[in-house]
Design a protein around this motif. Structure first.
Motif, short mmCIF file in Angstrom:
data_model
loop_
_atom_site.label_atom_id
_atom_site.label_comp_id
_atom_site.label_asym_id
_atom_site.label_seq_id
_atom_site.Cartn_x
_atom_site.Cartn_y
_atom_site.Cartn_z
N ASP A 48 -9.20 -2.65 1.29
CA ASP A 48 -8.27 -1.57 1.60
C ASP A 48 -7.34 -1.23 0.44
OD1 ASP A 48 -9.36 -1.49 4.10
OD2 ASP A 48 -7.70 -2.50 5.11
N ASP A 64 -4.68 2.70 5.50
CA ASP A 64 -3.92 2.42 6.72
C ASP A 64 -4.80 2.45 7.96
OD1 ASP A 64 -1.35 2.14 8.25
OD2 ASP A 64 -1.95 4.11 9.00
N ARG A 131 -2.67 -0.69 9.17
CA ARG A 131 -3.05 -1.65 8.14
C ARG A 131 -2.21 -1.53 6.86
NH1 ARG A 131 -9.13 0.14 8.97
NH2 ARG A 131 -9.45 -0.40 6.78
N SER A 135 -2.14 -3.87 3.44
CA SER A 135 -2.64 -3.28 2.21
C SER A 135 -1.58 -3.34 1.11
CB SER A 135 -3.07 -1.83 2.45
OG SER A 135 -4.08 -1.74 3.42
#
Length: 315
Positions: A48, A64, A131, A135
């Motif tokens: 990511d 994300d 996320r 990340s």
């Protein structure tokens, strides 16, 4: 038609979203690679995170999450026969029943300043997202280290990560930059009262087209999506990167058919004209582009092709 309310946009997204699996496929046959102007690498330890450079600036694409919008004539290509949208998708090697949108805020390090462009969707119900904090940390940055946040507009897949689930500032030490028209619209949205109250002490507004960090970040007004929707030009020396915001949502439909109506646009005719003008500017200037909703990492260029354009990702 105006859709400035966060709750209204959420309803629209829920109506058009399918929460099935999402692929991160790139443009199909016929697309050519744009020459990279700077080194770019995907983190071997974290899929990511994608590192690249803008001149002397370190930049990182931060995944994300994803949104899936059904090809049902209600979201993209509104008023167009769904088989025409499907044919466009099929020609690019994409599924014909759904349009996959990625969500990837952009991180830029500028000396002591740590800049974040948009904040993702957090745990919004219309996306499989949230996320960004992982990340960001995988890129070596803690939320408390972010000094400046640049919000393209206040829709929840761009501003949703400003607050934690508890309602606290997710980036407690960051100034939050957004255009004055966008801030005025947000303050007038009763459904956004909690967000407005939380971020108000950190908000730094700017006028459309302003040089926010002179020599590094300049606002680019792209009218029609929301009252103060903004793209950003990020500069280092002679190198430029154009951060699109929601000027274009999908790397096939938005780029090849910029005049097709998008349900998310508050003033659809104005947004369509703005989208075509910005894509023309990118193509004419051979500009390097960062597209927050295109296949990860969203880095590439736009080429003119016939009456429209084509997305050419950096390899």
């Amino acid at each position: 038609m105006k859709r400035t309310s966060l709750s209204v946009l959420t309803t629209v997204l829920l109506a058009g979203a399918t929460l099935s699996g999402c692929s991160e496929s790139q443009p199909g046959a016929g697309a050519t690679s744009a020459p990279a102007t700077s080194a770019a690498t995907q983190s071997a330890s974290h899929p990511d995170v994608f590192h690249f450079r803008i001149g002397t600036l370190d930049a990182v694409a931060l995944k994300d999450g994803d949104i899936d919008a059904a090809n049902d004539g209600k979201t993209f290509g509104v008023g167009q026969p769904t088989d025409q949208v499907a044919a466009l998708l099929a020609a690019a090697g994409q599924p014909t029943d759904v349009l996959h949108l990625s969500i990837q805020p952009l991180l830029v390090r500028d000396g002591a300043r740590v800049l974040l462009f948009d904040t993702g969707a957090a745990d919004a119900s219309f996306a499989r997202a949230g996320r960004l904090p992982a990340s960001l940390r995988a890129a070596g940055v803690e939320p408390s280290q972010v000094t400046d946040i640049f919000i393209s507009h206040a829709h929840p897949d761009h501003a949703g990560g400003l607050l934690t689930r508890e309602g606290a500032l997710a980036f407690p030490n960051a100034a939050i930059h957004l255009s004055a028209p966008e801030w005025d619209a947000l303050k007038g949205d009763a459904d956004a009262a909690a967000l407005v109250a939380a971020i108000a002490p950190k908000v730094a507004t700017f006028q459309p087209g302003a040089a926010i960090i002179p020599g590094t970040v300049t606002a680019v007004a792209v009218d029609g999506h929301t009252p103060g929707h903004t793209a950003y030009e990020i500069a280092s020396g002679d190198e430029r990167l154009l951060y699109l915001g929601d000027s274009a949502h999908h790397y096939v439909v938005s780029v090849q058919r910029p005049e097709w109506t998008v349900q998310y646009d508050g003033d659809a005719p104005l947004a369509q004209a703005s989208r075509r003008a910005l894509l023309q500017r990118a193509a004419d200037g051979n500009l390097r582009v960062y597209a927050v909703h295109f296949p990860f990492p969203g880095l590439g260029r736009v080429d003119a092709q016939g009456d429209g354009f084509v997305w050419v990702p950096e390899r």
